[in-house]
Scaffold this active site. Structure first.
Site, PDB file in Angstrom:
ATOM      1  N   ASP A  41      -0.937   6.964   0.390  1.00 17.45           N
ATOM      2  CA  ASP A  41      -1.760   7.063  -0.820  1.00 17.45           C
ATOM      3  C   ASP A  41      -3.207   7.387  -0.430  1.00 17.45           C
ATOM      4  OD1 ASP A  41       0.462   6.283  -2.250  1.00 17.45           O
ATOM      5  OD2 ASP A  41      -0.126   4.160  -2.274  1.00 17.45           O
TER       6      ASP A  41
HETATM    7  N1  URA Z   1       3.328   2.040   0.347  1.00 19.45           N
HETATM    8  C1  URA Z   1       2.348   2.210  -0.565  1.00 19.45           C
HETATM    9  O1  URA Z   1       2.329   1.572  -1.581  1.00 19.45           O
HETATM   10  N2  URA Z   1       1.394   3.129  -0.296  1.00 19.45           N
HETATM   11  C2  URA Z   1       1.358   3.854   0.839  1.00 19.45           C
HETATM   12  O2  URA Z   1       0.446   4.663   1.025  1.00 19.45           O
HETATM   13  C3  URA Z   1       2.379   3.660   1.774  1.00 19.45           C
HETATM   14  C4  URA Z   1       3.354   2.743   1.503  1.00 19.45           C
END
Ligand code: URA
Length: 233
Positions: free
Chosen positions: A103
């Site tokens: 993310d």
């Molecule tokens: N899980 C999440 O919620 N975000 C990420 O970036 C990776 C794994």
């Protein structure tokens, strides 16, 4: 073994035609010797020079990036800075892509490569490669959360997660999460389903590959021979 003109063209610096011309002009040497022609087969790892300067003859490139907060892990984005902008220009046009996304606000280990087969081996459903995250939550984690992770969390929309591991650290607002799959926002959604929303998330490892502790956020380096070996390359 690969054709010399193809190796030269794969650097992105010359077209196949220009590569042939370079060889014919006598500007290229293989292991210090002039080749017979552009179609000569060259062994992997051989020293190829143009005007005396070595070129990178590796077929694929493997990069470890410490992804910082605030950049997106796609290769193009109309609004946000992408992880590719953290690399030098010559590495932006050889088809690198991130192996699995993080993310925008997640930090940590991101592997970039142009080797589609490796990406498939690490990401394909059914491969179940372990990914370890360090997380901080708003709330206090307890053994019932660990139990729920071990059993397999069912998210708010009914999505069933594979059994995962939650290791609570000394501060019960901090934990290590190990997942064997990669659903959208998975760590955040799993912890939200326990009423303990994530406030910070960082990926520490992916299979055998660990984030180099001396690599600061926003910096990158090539994978070492040992790391490549551990990935079966
Ligand atoms: N899980 C999440 O919620 N975000 C990420 O970036 C990776 C794994």
């Amino acid at each position: 073994m690969e054709r010399l003109d193809k190796i030269l063209a794969a650097t992105g610096k010359w077209s196949r035609k220009d590569a042939k011309a370079l060889v014919k002009a006598g500007r290229v040497k293989v292991e210090g010797q002039p080749p017979r022609g552009p179609e000569d087969k060259v062994a992997e790892g051989a020293l190829v020079t143009v005007d005396g300067h070595p070129i990178n003859t590796d077929k694929f490139v493997y990069i470890m990036l410490h992804k910082p907060d605030g950049v997106v892990s796609s290769t193009e984005d109309p609004r946000d800075e992408t992880v590719l902008t953290l690399l030098p220009k010559e590495l932006r046009r050889i088809g690198l892509f991130p192996v699995g996304r993080l993310d925008k606000d997640t930090e940590g280990l991101l592997l970039l490569t142009n080797d589609g087969q490796l990406a498939h081996r690490l990401l394909a459903p059914g491969k179940h490669v372990d990914k370890v995250y360090y997380t901080e939550v708003d709330g206090v984690l307890d053994p019932s959360d660990c139990q729920a992770f071990e059993t397999g969390i069912v998210l708010g929309d009914g999505t069933e997660c594979l059994p995962a591991e939650l290791e609570i650290l000394e501060d019960p607002g901090q934990a290590l999460v190990t997942l064997r799959e990669g659903k959208y926002h998975q760590v955040k959604r799993m912890l939200a389903s326990r009423g303990k929303p994530v406030t910070y998330l960082k990926r520490l490892s992916m299979g055998p590959l660990k984030l180099d502790p001396i690599l600061p956020p926003g910096r990158w380096r090539y994978l070492s021979d040992r790391e490549k070996e551990e990935l079966g390359l």
